[in-house]
Every structure is written in structure tokens, then in C-alpha cells.
Motif scaffolding. Structure first.
Motif, PDB file in Angstrom:
ATOM      1  N   SER A   1      -5.761   9.658  -5.082  1.00  0.00           N
ATOM      2  CA  SER A   1      -7.163  10.036  -5.327  1.00  0.00           C
ATOM      3  C   SER A   1      -7.786  10.694  -4.098  1.00  0.00           C
ATOM      4  O   SER A   1      -8.588  11.627  -4.226  1.00  0.00           O
ATOM      5  CB  SER A   1      -7.991   8.828  -5.784  1.00  0.00           C
ATOM      6  OG  SER A   1      -8.078   7.862  -4.759  1.00  0.00           O
ATOM      7  N   THR A   2      -7.399  10.243  -2.917  1.00  0.00           N
ATOM      8  CA  THR A   2      -7.921  10.848  -1.688  1.00  0.00           C
ATOM      9  C   THR A   2      -7.466  12.298  -1.568  1.00  0.00           C
ATOM     10  O   THR A   2      -8.260  13.174  -1.199  1.00  0.00           O
ATOM     11  CB  THR A   2      -7.479  10.032  -0.456  1.00  0.00           C
ATOM     12  OG1 THR A   2      -8.042   8.722  -0.559  1.00  0.00           O
ATOM     13  CG2 THR A   2      -7.938  10.685   0.840  1.00  0.00           C
ATOM     14  N   LEU A   3      -6.214  12.564  -1.879  1.00  0.00           N
ATOM     15  CA  LEU A   3      -5.712  13.937  -1.795  1.00  0.00           C
ATOM     16  C   LEU A   3      -6.379  14.850  -2.817  1.00  0.00           C
ATOM     17  O   LEU A   3      -6.672  16.014  -2.518  1.00  0.00           O
ATOM     18  CB  LEU A   3      -4.192  13.960  -1.955  1.00  0.00           C
ATOM     19  CG  LEU A   3      -3.425  13.467  -0.738  1.00  0.00           C
ATOM     20  CD1 LEU A   3      -1.938  13.328  -1.059  1.00  0.00           C
ATOM     21  CD2 LEU A   3      -3.638  14.389   0.451  1.00  0.00           C
ATOM     22  N   GLU A   4      -6.633  14.340  -4.010  1.00  0.00           N
ATOM     23  CA  GLU A   4      -7.345  15.139  -5.012  1.00  0.00           C
ATOM     24  C   GLU A   4      -8.736  15.499  -4.509  1.00  0.00           C
ATOM     25  O   GLU A   4      -9.171  16.645  -4.585  1.00  0.00           O
ATOM     26  CB  GLU A   4      -7.433  14.387  -6.336  1.00  0.00           C
ATOM     27  CG  GLU A   4      -6.122  14.282  -7.073  1.00  0.00           C
ATOM     28  CD  GLU A   4      -6.214  13.388  -8.304  1.00  0.00           C
ATOM     29  OE1 GLU A   4      -7.319  12.994  -8.720  1.00  0.00           O
ATOM     30  OE2 GLU A   4      -5.137  13.067  -8.856  1.00  0.00           O
ATOM     31  N   ARG A   5      -9.427  14.503  -3.994  1.00  0.00           N
ATOM     32  CA  ARG A   5     -10.790  14.709  -3.480  1.00  0.00           C
ATOM     33  C   ARG A   5     -10.782  15.637  -2.270  1.00  0.00           C
ATOM     34  O   ARG A   5     -11.613  16.519  -2.145  1.00  0.00           O
ATOM     35  CB  ARG A   5     -11.401  13.349  -3.119  1.00  0.00           C
ATOM     36  CG  ARG A   5     -12.773  13.414  -2.574  1.00  0.00           C
ATOM     37  CD  ARG A   5     -13.795  13.417  -3.695  1.00  0.00           C
ATOM     38  NE  ARG A   5     -15.105  13.344  -3.105  1.00  0.00           N
ATOM     39  CZ  ARG A   5     -16.022  14.290  -3.234  1.00  0.00           C
ATOM     40  NH1 ARG A   5     -15.789  15.339  -3.987  1.00  0.00           N
ATOM     41  NH2 ARG A   5     -17.191  14.172  -2.662  1.00  0.00           N
TER      42      ARG A   5
ATOM     43  N   LEU B   1      -0.621  12.507   4.787  1.00  0.00           N
ATOM     44  CA  LEU B   1      -0.865  11.328   3.938  1.00  0.00           C
ATOM     45  C   LEU B   1       0.346  10.975   3.080  1.00  0.00           C
ATOM     46  O   LEU B   1       0.629   9.799   2.864  1.00  0.00           O
ATOM     47  CB  LEU B   1      -2.109  11.534   3.073  1.00  0.00           C
ATOM     48  CG  LEU B   1      -3.434  11.515   3.830  1.00  0.00           C
ATOM     49  CD1 LEU B   1      -4.599  11.766   2.887  1.00  0.00           C
ATOM     50  CD2 LEU B   1      -3.633  10.204   4.580  1.00  0.00           C
ATOM     51  N   GLU B   2       1.070  11.969   2.605  1.00  0.00           N
ATOM     52  CA  GLU B   2       2.277  11.668   1.837  1.00  0.00           C
ATOM     53  C   GLU B   2       3.351  11.051   2.722  1.00  0.00           C
ATOM     54  O   GLU B   2       4.058  10.139   2.297  1.00  0.00           O
ATOM     55  CB  GLU B   2       2.801  12.928   1.134  1.00  0.00           C
ATOM     56  CG  GLU B   2       1.930  13.314  -0.054  1.00  0.00           C
ATOM     57  CD  GLU B   2       2.337  14.623  -0.715  1.00  0.00           C
ATOM     58  OE1 GLU B   2       3.171  15.379  -0.145  1.00  0.00           O
ATOM     59  OE2 GLU B   2       1.796  14.909  -1.801  1.00  0.00           O
ATOM     60  N   ARG B   3       3.467  11.512   3.965  1.00  0.00           N
ATOM     61  CA  ARG B   3       4.423  10.893   4.902  1.00  0.00           C
ATOM     62  C   ARG B   3       4.015   9.461   5.203  1.00  0.00           C
ATOM     63  O   ARG B   3       4.847   8.567   5.291  1.00  0.00           O
ATOM     64  CB  ARG B   3       4.502  11.695   6.206  1.00  0.00           C
ATOM     65  CG  ARG B   3       5.156  13.033   6.064  1.00  0.00           C
ATOM     66  CD  ARG B   3       6.477  13.251   6.764  1.00  0.00           C
ATOM     67  NE  ARG B   3       6.883  12.383   7.821  1.00  0.00           N
ATOM     68  CZ  ARG B   3       6.871  12.693   9.118  1.00  0.00           C
ATOM     69  NH1 ARG B   3       6.419  13.867   9.516  1.00  0.00           N
ATOM     70  NH2 ARG B   3       7.321  11.839  10.019  1.00  0.00           N
ATOM     71  N   MET B   4       2.719   9.242   5.374  1.00  0.00           N
ATOM     72  CA  MET B   4       2.237   7.890   5.651  1.00  0.00           C
ATOM     73  C   MET B   4       2.551   6.971   4.474  1.00  0.00           C
ATOM     74  O   MET B   4       2.972   5.828   4.661  1.00  0.00           O
ATOM     75  CB  MET B   4       0.734   7.910   5.947  1.00  0.00           C
ATOM     76  CG  MET B   4       0.213   6.580   6.447  1.00  0.00           C
ATOM     77  SD  MET B   4      -1.489   6.686   6.972  1.00  0.00           S
ATOM     78  CE  MET B   4      -1.273   7.490   8.548  1.00  0.00           C
ATOM     79  N   LEU B   5       2.361   7.485   3.278  1.00  0.00           N
ATOM     80  CA  LEU B   5       2.679   6.692   2.092  1.00  0.00           C
ATOM     81  C   LEU B   5       4.181   6.420   2.006  1.00  0.00           C
ATOM     82  O   LEU B   5       4.589   5.311   1.644  1.00  0.00           O
ATOM     83  CB  LEU B   5       2.183   7.405   0.829  1.00  0.00           C
ATOM     84  CG  LEU B   5       2.281   6.618  -0.460  1.00  0.00           C
ATOM     85  CD1 LEU B   5       1.491   5.313  -0.386  1.00  0.00           C
ATOM     86  CD2 LEU B   5       1.763   7.480  -1.616  1.00  0.00           C
ATOM     87  N   SER B   6       5.000   7.384   2.384  1.00  0.00           N
ATOM     88  CA  SER B   6       6.447   7.144   2.359  1.00  0.00           C
ATOM     89  C   SER B   6       6.838   6.079   3.378  1.00  0.00           C
ATOM     90  O   SER B   6       7.762   5.301   3.141  1.00  0.00           O
ATOM     91  CB  SER B   6       7.233   8.445   2.576  1.00  0.00           C
ATOM     92  OG  SER B   6       7.151   8.881   3.905  1.00  0.00           O
ATOM     93  N   VAL B   7       6.119   6.013   4.491  1.00  0.00           N
ATOM     94  CA  VAL B   7       6.354   4.936   5.460  1.00  0.00           C
ATOM     95  C   VAL B   7       6.012   3.599   4.810  1.00  0.00           C
ATOM     96  O   VAL B   7       6.762   2.631   4.915  1.00  0.00           O
ATOM     97  CB  VAL B   7       5.522   5.147   6.743  1.00  0.00           C
ATOM     98  CG1 VAL B   7       5.554   3.915   7.641  1.00  0.00           C
ATOM     99  CG2 VAL B   7       6.004   6.378   7.502  1.00  0.00           C
ATOM    100  N   ALA B   8       4.884   3.552   4.122  1.00  0.00           N
ATOM    101  CA  ALA B   8       4.476   2.312   3.452  1.00  0.00           C
ATOM    102  C   ALA B   8       5.511   1.877   2.420  1.00  0.00           C
ATOM    103  O   ALA B   8       5.802   0.681   2.290  1.00  0.00           O
ATOM    104  CB  ALA B   8       3.102   2.488   2.803  1.00  0.00           C
ATOM    105  N   TRP B   9       6.100   2.813   1.709  1.00  0.00           N
ATOM    106  CA  TRP B   9       7.118   2.485   0.719  1.00  0.00           C
ATOM    107  C   TRP B   9       8.375   1.909   1.377  1.00  0.00           C
ATOM    108  O   TRP B   9       9.132   1.170   0.736  1.00  0.00           O
ATOM    109  CB  TRP B   9       7.475   3.712  -0.129  1.00  0.00           C
ATOM    110  CG  TRP B   9       6.554   3.875  -1.303  1.00  0.00           C
ATOM    111  CD1 TRP B   9       5.468   4.681  -1.380  1.00  0.00           C
ATOM    112  CD2 TRP B   9       6.640   3.195  -2.552  1.00  0.00           C
ATOM    113  NE1 TRP B   9       4.865   4.552  -2.599  1.00  0.00           N
ATOM    114  CE2 TRP B   9       5.573   3.642  -3.349  1.00  0.00           C
ATOM    115  CE3 TRP B   9       7.523   2.253  -3.082  1.00  0.00           C
ATOM    116  CZ2 TRP B   9       5.353   3.176  -4.639  1.00  0.00           C
ATOM    117  CZ3 TRP B   9       7.306   1.792  -4.378  1.00  0.00           C
ATOM    118  CH2 TRP B   9       6.230   2.256  -5.136  1.00  0.00           C
ATOM    119  N   ARG B  10       8.624   2.227   2.652  1.00  0.00           N
ATOM    120  CA  ARG B  10       9.793   1.690   3.377  1.00  0.00           C
ATOM    121  C   ARG B  10       9.617   0.229   3.765  1.00  0.00           C
ATOM    122  O   ARG B  10      10.590  -0.470   4.013  1.00  0.00           O
ATOM    123  CB  ARG B  10      10.002   2.466   4.683  1.00  0.00           C
ATOM    124  CG  ARG B  10      10.691   3.754   4.569  1.00  0.00           C
ATOM    125  CD  ARG B  10      11.142   4.334   5.916  1.00  0.00           C
ATOM    126  NE  ARG B  10      10.745   3.672   7.140  1.00  0.00           N
ATOM    127  CZ  ARG B  10      10.099   4.265   8.147  1.00  0.00           C
ATOM    128  NH1 ARG B  10       9.748   5.540   8.052  1.00  0.00           N
ATOM    129  NH2 ARG B  10       9.806   3.610   9.248  1.00  0.00           N
TER     130      ARG B  10
END
Length: 154
Positions: free
Chosen positions: A90-94, A16-25
Motif C-alpha cells: 500500500s505504501t508503494l501504491e501511495r 522497499l521491496e529489498r527491505m521486504l525481502s530481508v523481512a521474508w528471510r
């Protein structure tokens, strides 16, 4: 099963963090664009979908918690990078909490779960399914981002 839960949490966090880093690109105006037409998914929709996968399979399927998931709506969802960041956080916390609960002894009816991987209805099968989905869609997000980036660089 503590090691498996720790490993599952670590791998899910990585996906999920990698996916978010893709979104930031991806430039903001393109974050919600379907890179190759209506038969493909935007980077934002893929992130939203993966967060839905986590909530549904870990919360609802594994523990019987109520769900309001709209799977089809996940693929048409739009979001800003800030909204995606908050959603992944929030998803990662949950997910960390839910994966930790998989270690706890409890009475549960796994027979009512949908069968995965040759009929396996175990907690491990659910964790594996969530990881598989998130990594699969990470690849989709990478491809979508590459297509969108090629449009900007022309």
C-alpha cells in the motif's frame, strides 16, 4: 521532471521491496526482535518506519496532507510478515501516486517546509530525503537480519 519522478519511484520501489525481502528471510519468531538489545531496531520496526517516512515526507511535507504519524511508535511497532507485505504494497501504491503528483504544476508554499541539504526545500530534496532514509534503513535491516540468522544457525 517526469524522468526524476520515474527514477525516484523506481529507486523507492527497489529499496522497499529489498527491505521486504530481508523481512521474508527472518524467521517469524525473530522478525520483531531487536538484534542487539534495546538500542537497535527490529527488522519489522525498520520496515514500518520506512513506510512512515514515505507517508510523512511525501504526503504531509510535500503536499500538506494531514498526518497521524507516530514516529517513536514506528520503532516499537511489531508486525507479521503478512502485515509488512500489505503495508509495503500500500505504501508503494501511495508513493507512486505522490511522486507522480510532484510533476504537476501547482502553487505550493515550499518556504514552510523543513530545510534539507543546505537549505533546499524543493520537491527533489524531499524525494531524495525519502530515498536516503529508505536505503539507510535497508542497510540496518540487512545487518539485523544477519545477526538474527547467526543465532538460528548456531
Amino acid at each position: 521532471m517526469e524522468l526524476a519522478t520515474t527514477t525516484s519511484d523506481r529507486f523507492l520501489r527497489h529499496a522497499l521491496e529489498r527491505m521486504l525481502s530481508v523481512a521474508w528471510r527472518v524467521p517469524d519468531p525473530l522478525l520483531n526482535e531487536r538484534p542487539a538489545g534495546d538500542d537497535t531496531n527490529s527488522v519489522a520496526a525498520l520496515v514500518v518506519h520506512c513506510c512512515g517516512v514515505v507517508e510523512y515526507w511525501l504526503g504531509h511535507v510535500a503536499f500538506g496532507e494531514p498526518t497521524t504519524r507516530d514516529r517513536d511508535g514506528e520503532f516499537t511497532a511489531t508486525a507479521t510478515i503478512e502485515e509488512l507485505t500489505a503495508l509495503v504494497t500500500s505504501t508503494l501504491e501511495r508513493a507512486g501516486y505522490l511522486l507522480q503528483r510532484l510533476d504537476e504544476p501547482r502553487a505550493h508554499d515550499s518556504a514552510s517546509r523543513p530545510p534539507l541539504y543546505g537549505g533546499d526545500r524543493s520537491d527533489a530534496a524531499i524525494a531524495l530525503h525519502v530515498l536516503e532514509e529508505c536505503f539507510q534503513h535497508l542497510g540496518h535491516a540487512e545487518l539485523a537480519a544477519d545477526i538474527l540468522a547467526s543465532r538460528v544457525s548456531r
